[in-house]
Design a protein around this motif. Sequence first.
Motif, short mmCIF file in Angstrom:
data_model
loop_
_atom_site.label_atom_id
_atom_site.label_comp_id
_atom_site.label_asym_id
_atom_site.label_seq_id
_atom_site.Cartn_x
_atom_site.Cartn_y
_atom_site.Cartn_z
N HIS A 62 0.81 -1.21 0.00
CA HIS A 62 0.00 0.00 0.00
C HIS A 62 0.85 1.27 0.00
O HIS A 62 0.31 2.38 -0.14
CB HIS A 62 -0.95 0.01 1.21
N LEU A 63 2.18 1.11 0.12
CA LEU A 63 3.07 2.27 0.15
C LEU A 63 4.00 2.32 -1.05
O LEU A 63 4.92 3.14 -1.10
CB LEU A 63 3.89 2.26 1.45
N GLY B 107 8.62 -10.16 -9.25
CA GLY B 107 8.74 -9.62 -7.90
C GLY B 107 7.83 -8.41 -7.75
O GLY B 107 8.11 -7.36 -8.31
N LEU B 108 6.76 -8.55 -7.00
CA LEU B 108 5.81 -7.45 -6.85
C LEU B 108 6.25 -6.47 -5.77
O LEU B 108 6.89 -6.85 -4.79
CB LEU B 108 4.42 -8.00 -6.52
N ASN B 109 5.90 -5.19 -5.97
CA ASN B 109 6.21 -4.14 -5.00
C ASN B 109 7.69 -4.18 -4.61
O ASN B 109 8.06 -4.19 -3.44
CB ASN B 109 5.33 -4.30 -3.75
N GLN B 110 8.52 -4.16 -5.64
CA GLN B 110 9.95 -4.33 -5.44
C GLN B 110 10.72 -3.34 -6.32
O GLN B 110 10.30 -3.05 -7.44
CB GLN B 110 10.33 -5.77 -5.82
N VAL B 111 11.83 -2.82 -5.79
CA VAL B 111 12.74 -2.01 -6.59
C VAL B 111 14.12 -2.64 -6.56
O VAL B 111 14.49 -3.32 -5.58
CB VAL B 111 12.81 -0.53 -6.11
N PHE B 112 14.86 -2.41 -7.63
CA PHE B 112 16.21 -2.95 -7.76
C PHE B 112 17.13 -1.83 -8.21
O PHE B 112 16.79 -1.08 -9.14
CB PHE B 112 16.20 -4.09 -8.79
N HIS B 113 18.29 -1.67 -7.56
CA HIS B 113 19.21 -0.61 -7.95
C HIS B 113 20.65 -1.08 -7.83
O HIS B 113 20.98 -1.98 -7.05
CB HIS B 113 18.98 0.69 -7.17
N SER C 200 14.43 8.44 7.34
CA SER C 200 13.41 8.37 8.40
C SER C 200 12.01 8.12 7.84
O SER C 200 11.14 7.56 8.51
CB SER C 200 13.42 9.65 9.23
N LYS C 201 11.79 8.53 6.58
CA LYS C 201 10.48 8.34 5.95
C LYS C 201 10.41 7.06 5.11
O LYS C 201 9.37 6.41 5.04
CB LYS C 201 10.17 9.55 5.06
N ALA C 202 11.52 6.71 4.47
CA ALA C 202 11.52 5.56 3.56
C ALA C 202 11.57 4.22 4.28
O ALA C 202 10.89 3.27 3.87
CB ALA C 202 12.69 5.67 2.59
N MET C 203 12.35 4.12 5.34
CA MET C 203 12.53 2.82 5.99
C MET C 203 11.23 2.21 6.50
O MET C 203 11.02 1.00 6.36
CB MET C 203 13.56 2.93 7.13
N PRO C 204 10.30 2.98 7.08
CA PRO C 204 9.04 2.38 7.52
C PRO C 204 8.18 1.84 6.37
O PRO C 204 7.25 1.07 6.60
CB PRO C 204 8.33 3.53 8.25
N MET C 205 8.50 2.26 5.14
CA MET C 205 7.72 1.80 3.98
C MET C 205 8.19 0.43 3.47
O MET C 205 7.50 -0.19 2.67
CB MET C 205 7.83 2.81 2.84
N LEU C 206 9.36 -0.01 3.93
CA LEU C 206 9.94 -1.25 3.43
C LEU C 206 9.62 -2.44 4.33
O LEU C 206 9.53 -2.30 5.55
CB LEU C 206 11.46 -1.11 3.30
N SER C 207 9.48 -3.59 3.70
CA SER C 207 9.30 -4.83 4.47
C SER C 207 10.60 -5.61 4.57
O SER C 207 10.78 -6.40 5.50
CB SER C 207 8.21 -5.70 3.83
N SER C 208 11.53 -5.41 3.63
CA SER C 208 12.83 -6.06 3.70
C SER C 208 13.80 -5.41 2.72
O SER C 208 13.39 -4.72 1.78
CB SER C 208 12.72 -7.56 3.40
#
Length: 248
Positions: free
Chosen positions: A48-49, A80-86, A115-123
């Motif tokens: 959802h984020l 891979g859903l809801n995933q970014v790769f860099h 501080s804003k991005a980390m809570p949006m991640l699951s792993s």
Amino acid sequence: MACQSRCRYKHCLSVKSRATQPRAWISTGPQQQHGTFYEFRTYNIQPHLNAAFLKLTSEKIHLRTAHSELIGYWSVEYGGLNQVFHIWKYDSYAQRASVRAALAQDPNWIEQYISKAMPMLSSQDNEVMYLVPWSKIQKPPKDGGVFELATFQMKPGGPAVWGKAFHASVGIRTGSGYAHAVGVFHSEFGPLNQVHVLWWYESADERAAIRRTSHEDARVVAAVRESAAYLVSQKNKLMFPCAFSPIK
């Protein structure tokens, strides 16, 4: 005196043995002569984020690229859903350590992004990769299109075992104009005996059409069969470059 003479004789034999010992290389072809490596990062975002994370990253990525070089940043569409790769480039491990230390002391990076991005991640996951000696980063012929990250788990033994066959498999596809290889990488940290090939296509439909055509090409079939003899497993992802990605 006799004891000293025997010791000197044994020492000479030992030195001679080392000097005449045959040498062997772990890899085939050109040897890697520099310390440049690439960090592959994969982030899984809370579903959802996903949109909010991409928006925030687009707005604040300049805070991160001020510290080190970004090669590319993609959003995963298939595989891979809801995933970014860099991919990030470093000249040495010492450089990466200094970059990480600087980021930890950068108040703008911490307050405006981390501080804003980390809570949006699951792993999060990362791997250290080197370009194989016969590959270099080659940008696509034009912007846009789609990227396929193909991952091959090879049998243990390294490039000395499977390098020649894998090189031929990639080479016949690029040499025949079937696909554009952005880079071919092998693992240093993370799953070992793993090779990643980053391919570019104009579209997902073009990729599908090219695969149908190439699978009927006897040269491709022969090269793939030889390489597959050293293969344990494989997987892939289809990705779209983000607007701020240097490679897109």
